[in-house]
Design a protein around this motif. Structure first.
Motif, mmCIF file in Angstrom:
data_model
loop_
_atom_site.group_PDB
_atom_site.id
_atom_site.type_symbol
_atom_site.label_atom_id
_atom_site.label_comp_id
_atom_site.label_asym_id
_atom_site.label_seq_id
_atom_site.Cartn_x
_atom_site.Cartn_y
_atom_site.Cartn_z
ATOM 1 N N GLU A 1 -5.589 -26.093 -38.413
ATOM 2 C CA GLU A 1 -5.718 -27.538 -38.550
ATOM 3 C C GLU A 1 -5.596 -28.229 -37.199
ATOM 4 O O GLU A 1 -6.346 -29.161 -36.888
ATOM 5 C CB GLU A 1 -4.645 -28.048 -39.521
ATOM 6 N N LYS B 1 -12.239 -28.590 -42.551
ATOM 7 C CA LYS B 1 -10.923 -29.033 -42.985
ATOM 8 C C LYS B 1 -10.162 -27.875 -43.616
ATOM 9 O O LYS B 1 -10.750 -26.863 -44.014
ATOM 10 C CB LYS B 1 -11.016 -30.197 -43.972
ATOM 11 N N VAL B 2 -8.842 -28.032 -43.700
ATOM 12 C CA VAL B 2 -7.972 -27.033 -44.317
ATOM 13 C C VAL B 2 -7.380 -27.639 -45.577
ATOM 14 O O VAL B 2 -6.819 -28.741 -45.544
ATOM 15 C CB VAL B 2 -6.841 -26.604 -43.357
ATOM 16 N N VAL B 3 -7.523 -26.939 -46.695
ATOM 17 C CA VAL B 3 -6.943 -27.386 -47.963
ATOM 18 C C VAL B 3 -5.743 -26.491 -48.273
ATOM 19 O O VAL B 3 -5.885 -25.270 -48.380
ATOM 20 C CB VAL B 3 -7.962 -27.304 -49.112
ATOM 21 N N TYR B 4 -4.565 -27.094 -48.380
ATOM 22 C CA TYR B 4 -3.342 -26.330 -48.618
ATOM 23 C C TYR B 4 -3.166 -26.087 -50.122
ATOM 24 O O TYR B 4 -2.990 -27.024 -50.896
ATOM 25 C CB TYR B 4 -2.131 -27.083 -48.068
ATOM 26 N N CYS B 5 -3.198 -24.827 -50.510
ATOM 27 C CA CYS B 5 -2.993 -24.451 -51.908
ATOM 28 C C CYS B 5 -1.741 -23.594 -52.055
ATOM 29 O O CYS B 5 -1.573 -22.896 -53.059
ATOM 30 C CB CYS B 5 -4.204 -23.688 -52.438
ATOM 31 N N SER C 1 -0.488 -34.877 -52.378
ATOM 32 C CA SER C 1 -1.364 -34.573 -51.251
ATOM 33 C C SER C 1 -2.789 -34.292 -51.712
ATOM 34 O O SER C 1 -3.720 -34.322 -50.906
ATOM 35 C CB SER C 1 -0.823 -33.369 -50.475
ATOM 36 N N LEU C 2 -2.962 -34.025 -53.001
ATOM 37 C CA LEU C 2 -4.283 -33.733 -53.552
ATOM 38 C C LEU C 2 -4.850 -34.907 -54.340
ATOM 39 O O LEU C 2 -5.817 -34.757 -55.081
ATOM 40 C CB LEU C 2 -4.214 -32.487 -54.436
#
Length: 316
Positions: A63, A76-80, A87-88
């Motif tokens: 990121e 982009k980075v999606v945090y799962c 945040s979503l």
């Protein structure tokens, strides 16, 4: 003689300052040596909390690289890695934030709706000493009364204020319970796999043993009670004192919702085996599967008349 005395005193002061610096330097070295991976509590080192581990650290590096203009095959980075609905895009409930603002920042109170101001005035009357003061050990009584009304409305069964504790999140509640239940490594807690690693990490920190049971993906991540019983018997055969069973409903990270029948089977099993039920229900509002509906373990236990045969602690 006077000059010689003054010179000697100056040298003595200089020597003492040098000695003091040397002692302080040695003290810092000793402190640095005292706080290392090899000298801290080994349980902290052994605890694993993968949701904030090396994968997350790598994601943060990527990121930062994107932010600095580095070209990567994604933008982009999606945090799962962790349940983080806000945040979503899930909007936070603004009402409670506005009430707190109206209590502590009277200059902005005029910007809020009438129901916010009404609740703020109620809190001012009922919270002894204001929001910055220590409350009752179980939490502010007037707020617990509201929680009781909410649980009663949800389950259709009256709740008791003496059974309600306000804590700063389920993580704190988990640590409280582990601290109470775990006396040594012979004490074990049954936890679902896959699971949010809070429970396994807390067990390690408090010196207990994890007894895993595996959710069945083929049946919607349900709990197979026969499998759970097999895991329990295996742990007892190894000399473990299994004290409690954790269920996470709705599931984290699976997102499953346990059926009413499955919940009842689990409650009966725990009553028969003398296990405390720890029911993590913090995601009860986050149900996305069609046709699924949340039912609390409290409601299941009380409707089945099992409250005198077993014990339940649930996180809301």
């Amino acid at each position: 003689a006077t000059r010689r005395d003054a010179s000697a005193r100056a040298r003595a002061i200089g020597d003492e300052r040098a000695n003091s610096f040397d002692r302080a330097h040695r003290g810092r070295d000793a402190m640095r040596d005292a706080i290392t991976v090899g000298t801290i509590n080994h349980r902290v080192v052994d605890a694993e909390y993968a949701v904030r581990g090396p994968i997350v650290a790598r994601a943060q590096q990527l990121e930062r690289a994107l932010r600095d203009g580095e070209k990567l095959p994604f933008d982009k980075v999606v945090y799962c890695n962790i349940g983080n609905p806000h945040s979503l895009g899930q909007r936070p409930i603004s009402f409670f934030r506005q009430v707190l603002a109206a209590i502590d920042c009277e200059a902005v109170a005029g910007a809020f709706a009438a129901d916010v101001l009404e609740r703020a005035e109620e809190c001012k009357r009922k919270i002894k000493g204001g929001t910055g003061a220590y409350s009752e050990s179980k939490g502010v009584e007037s707020l617990r009364e509201r929680v009781v009304r909410g649980i009663t409305k949800r389950d259709g069964i009256p709740a008791n204020i003496d059974d309600v504790y306000l804590i700063d999140g389920a993580s704190a509640g988990c640590h409280y319970l582990m601290n109470v239940l775990i006396r040594g490594e012979q004490d074990a807690i049954m936890c679902p796999i896959p699971q949010y690693p809070l429970y396994s990490a807390a067990l390690t920190l408090y010196g207990g043993t994890l007894t895993p049971y595996y959710l069945d993906e083929e049946t919607g991540w349900s709990m197979d009670v026969e499998h759970v019983k097999s895991q329990l018997n295996a742990a007892r055969a190894q000399g473990k004192n299994v004290r409690a069973l954790v269920i996470i409903n709705p599931g984290n990270p699976t997102g499953n919702v346990l059926s009413d029948d499955n919940l009842l089977d689990i409650a009966k099993f725990c009553a028969d085996e003398g296990l405390l039920i720890i029911s993590d229900e913090v995601y009860q509002e986050n149900i996305y599967a069609d046709g699924k509906k949340f039912k609390s373990m409290r409601k299941v236990v009380l409707e089945a008349g099992l409250e005198k045969r077993g014990a339940l602690a649930s996180f809301q």
